[in-house]
Design an enzyme around this catalytic site. Structure first.
Site, mmCIF file in Angstrom:
data_model
loop_
_atom_site.group_PDB
_atom_site.id
_atom_site.type_symbol
_atom_site.label_atom_id
_atom_site.label_comp_id
_atom_site.label_asym_id
_atom_site.label_seq_id
_atom_site.Cartn_x
_atom_site.Cartn_y
_atom_site.Cartn_z
ATOM 1 C CG HIS A 105 -2.131 -0.813 1.111
ATOM 2 N ND1 HIS A 105 -3.089 -0.603 0.148
ATOM 3 C CD2 HIS A 105 -2.571 -1.864 1.858
ATOM 4 C CE1 HIS A 105 -4.064 -1.477 0.280
ATOM 5 N NE2 HIS A 105 -3.783 -2.265 1.311
ATOM 6 C CB CYS B 263 -2.178 2.583 -5.627
ATOM 7 S SG CYS B 263 -2.960 0.966 -5.492
ATOM 8 N NE ARG C 244 -2.142 -1.443 -9.156
ATOM 9 C CZ ARG C 244 -3.379 -0.985 -9.054
ATOM 10 N NH1 ARG C 244 -3.607 0.324 -9.143
ATOM 11 N NH2 ARG C 244 -4.392 -1.801 -8.846
#
Length: 340
Positions: A239, A308, A317
């Site tokens: 993340h 991300c 991405r």
């Protein structure tokens, strides 16, 4: 000049000699007829009150006649007329707003009640306002949960996983081999970003990524190599925002910055080589043994970090690549990249 009435004007008393004196002439322009101004006092021709010879204003004459005359005179003295009890100024009776109000009629009471009752438009506007306030509070709580609480919880879970992993290594419970999905098997160090995070098998959100760990692409068409493989591309995901956000600042890495993968018996040291700032999520070629767009021209031992972008979205991405620089057994101590 008319004759003087001695009985109407008695001679003044001489307090020193108590002698009698002949009364003087009456006051000029005085009227013999007694006239009152409503208070019972005698006034002269010009409308002013007549005073005695000693300068004092005489007391109003007592009412004469029957009971009715006395009552009438009493009402006049107290400022009342025709029997009406009118409160005079300075009296203790309430006046103006403080005066007792007459009871309202039924029709008037209903009319005032309708005026006090809110209209349907006002009620609707109040309801809409309350809904907006409630929605705003809920959104604020959700943002707080996403941006703060998920990080707190994920970092605590990742820290516990790292501690358990190191304990298992010390006890000899984590031998090299296949790992179950969600099972931690390595630690990823990015010294420049002060990142130390467990690496677990798989990229499942609930089991791995949302718990603050980095996930290894190890399933299906996205399966990548392990760090100890002689050739291949070790691909991991993490993340960038929320849930521990271990890869939030990987865009700050520069060529030559170390990326270290620590296992039970070996340190694998990579050097950052290149970055792809934006690419679609469907671009899986970045995970190939020789990743496209990385600048690598042949087989080797590579690492790929994926996350991300832009921040707080998952529309695209970001990719960071590194190349193996050193493989160091734990028995020889930490690599220079981890020695401060």
């Amino acid at each position: 000049m008319p004759p003087v009435d001695e009985h109407a004007y008695p001679p003044p008393v001489d307090e020193e000699t108590v002698a009698l004196r002949i009364p003087g002439p009456p006051p000029r322009r005085a009227e013999r007829t007694r006239r009152t101004d409503g208070t019972g006092y005698t006034t002269g021709t010009g409308g002013t009150a007549a005073y005695g010879t000693d300068g004092a204003r005489p007391e109003p004459p007592a009412a004469t006649g029957g009971r009715a005359e006395r009552r009438k005179a009493s009402r006049k003295r107290h400022g009342r007329r025709d029997g009406a009890n009118t409160p005079s100024e300075g009296s203790g009776a309430p006046q103006g707003r403080d005066a007792p109000q007459a009871p309202l009629s039924r029709v008037e009471a209903r009319r005032r009640a309708r005026e006090r009752k809110a209209s349907p438009a006002v009620v609707a506007s109040r309801g809409i306002g309350e809904v907006f306030i409630t929605c705003g509070v809920l959104m604020l709580l959700f943002v707080t949960y996403q941006l703060w609480w998920t990080n707190v919880r994920a970092q605590a879970q990742a820290g516990q996983e790292a501690s358990d992993l190191q304990k298992d290594w010390a006890d000899g419970k984590r031998n090299p081999g296949a790992f179950e999905p969600g099972q931690g098997f390595a630690l990823l160090h990015i010294p420049k970003l002060d990142v130390v995070v467990p690496v677990a098998e798989g990229i499942d959100s609930k089991k791995v990524l949302d718990r603050g760990m980095v996930g290894h692409y190890a399933e299906g068409a996205l399966k990548t190599a392990m760090p100890n493989d002689k050739k291949g591309n070790f691909g991991v995901a993490g993340h960038r925002n929320t849930h521990g956000e271990p890869f939030r600042y990987i865009n700050r890495l520069e060529r030559g910055d170390p990326i270290v993968v620590e296992t039970q018996d070996t340190y694998f040291v990579y050097k950052m080589e290149s970055i792809l700032p934006v690419t679609p999520p469907s671009n899986v070629s970045v995970l190939e043994p020789v990743p496209k767009g990385s600048g690598f021209t042949g087989p080797g031992r590579y690492i790929t970090l994926t996350t991300c972008t832009p921040e707080f979205t998952s529309k695209y991405r970001m990719i960071v690549w590194g190349k193996m620089d050193e493989e160091r057994p734990r028995s020889k101590g930490k690599p220079d990249a981890l020695v401060r």
